[in-house]
Motif scaffolding. Sequence first.
Motif, PDB file in Angstrom:
ATOM      1  N   LEU A   1      15.120  32.982  -1.592  1.00 20.73           N
ATOM      2  CA  LEU A   1      14.370  31.793  -1.976  1.00 20.73           C
ATOM      3  C   LEU A   1      15.308  30.589  -2.108  1.00 20.73           C
ATOM      4  O   LEU A   1      14.970  29.485  -1.704  1.00 20.73           O
TER       5      LEU A   1
ATOM      6  N   TYR B   1      16.035  29.349   1.393  1.00 17.98           N
ATOM      7  CA  TYR B   1      14.863  28.639   1.917  1.00 17.98           C
ATOM      8  C   TYR B   1      14.772  27.234   1.331  1.00 17.98           C
ATOM      9  O   TYR B   1      14.611  26.264   2.044  1.00 17.98           O
TER      10      TYR B   1
ATOM     11  N   GLN C   1       0.390  32.254 -13.171  1.00 20.38           N
ATOM     12  CA  GLN C   1       0.444  33.519 -12.464  1.00 20.38           C
ATOM     13  C   GLN C   1      -0.043  34.585 -13.421  1.00 20.38           C
ATOM     14  O   GLN C   1       0.423  34.667 -14.556  1.00 20.38           O
TER      15      GLN C   1
ATOM     16  N   SER D   1       6.938  35.467  -9.511  1.00 19.63           N
ATOM     17  CA  SER D   1       7.227  35.923  -8.157  1.00 19.63           C
ATOM     18  C   SER D   1       7.885  34.807  -7.343  1.00 19.63           C
ATOM     19  O   SER D   1       7.755  33.615  -7.663  1.00 19.63           O
ATOM     20  N   THR D   2       8.591  35.178  -6.284  1.00 22.47           N
ATOM     21  CA  THR D   2       9.270  34.187  -5.457  1.00 22.47           C
ATOM     22  C   THR D   2       8.283  33.220  -4.807  1.00 22.47           C
ATOM     23  O   THR D   2       8.589  32.041  -4.655  1.00 22.47           O
ATOM     24  N   GLY D   3       7.109  33.711  -4.449  1.00 26.04           N
ATOM     25  CA  GLY D   3       6.097  32.834  -3.854  1.00 26.04           C
ATOM     26  C   GLY D   3       5.619  31.760  -4.823  1.00 26.04           C
ATOM     27  O   GLY D   3       5.457  30.592  -4.450  1.00 26.04           O
ATOM     28  N   LYS D   4       5.419  32.129  -6.068  1.00 18.37           N
ATOM     29  CA  LYS D   4       4.971  31.159  -7.073  1.00 18.37           C
ATOM     30  C   LYS D   4       6.081  30.160  -7.381  1.00 18.37           C
ATOM     31  O   LYS D   4       5.831  28.961  -7.518  1.00 18.37           O
TER      32      LYS D   4
ATOM     33  N   ARG E   1       8.413  29.229  -5.309  1.00 19.59           N
ATOM     34  CA  ARG E   1       8.468  28.356  -4.131  1.00 19.59           C
ATOM     35  C   ARG E   1       7.368  27.291  -4.212  1.00 19.59           C
ATOM     36  O   ARG E   1       7.599  26.115  -3.933  1.00 19.59           O
ATOM     37  N   GLU E   2       6.184  27.691  -4.630  1.00 21.93           N
ATOM     38  CA  GLU E   2       5.063  26.753  -4.788  1.00 21.93           C
ATOM     39  C   GLU E   2       5.391  25.676  -5.831  1.00 21.93           C
ATOM     40  O   GLU E   2       5.119  24.483  -5.619  1.00 21.93           O
TER      41      GLU E   2
ATOM     42  N   GLU F   1       8.022  23.225  -4.359  1.00 21.39           N
ATOM     43  CA  GLU F   1       7.431  22.296  -3.389  1.00 21.39           C
ATOM     44  C   GLU F   1       6.619  21.219  -4.096  1.00 21.39           C
ATOM     45  O   GLU F   1       6.667  20.046  -3.719  1.00 21.39           O
TER      46      GLU F   1
END
Length: 149
Positions: A6, A9, A72, A102-105, A107-108, A111
């Motif tokens: 992450l 990215y 989350q 989580s890595t997705g959250k 990242r959100e 951003e």
Amino acid sequence: MRLHPLSVYLHFHVRVPALRRGAPQASAVIAGTDVLIAGLFSAKRKDYLASMDAVAESVIRLGGRVTGRFVQRRGNSGNKKGNAPGGRRNMDRPYSRRTLMSTGKIREIAEARAQHQAEAVVFYNELTDHQRIVLAEIIGCAVFSRHDL
């Protein structure tokens, strides 16, 4: 040293400023700025929205503007009775010891921070010193817990 995927990215896709040395005071960072709030809650907990509202009120009291909310929920996995390994036992535990969520959250959140140019993220959850450092590096701004407000 291996970089977290992450982090790689975000360094290429989201502009991450250098971290300030020392822990800034929450009131000094939040006053007059845009702030994101985030929280990780067990699916068993039904009052999570009221908890997020309390964090938002604390940010507003310090003079900040809440420009985004991220929740989350850690749900129950497995069969209908919830007896699968990793299900009910882990509902109150963080997704990651490094980043809490989580890595997705994360990242959100990063951003959204870049989009809104937020100066801070306030988490409902208690954060370890290591989590603060990692999250500040990944998200690119000051990171606080509700207990810092």
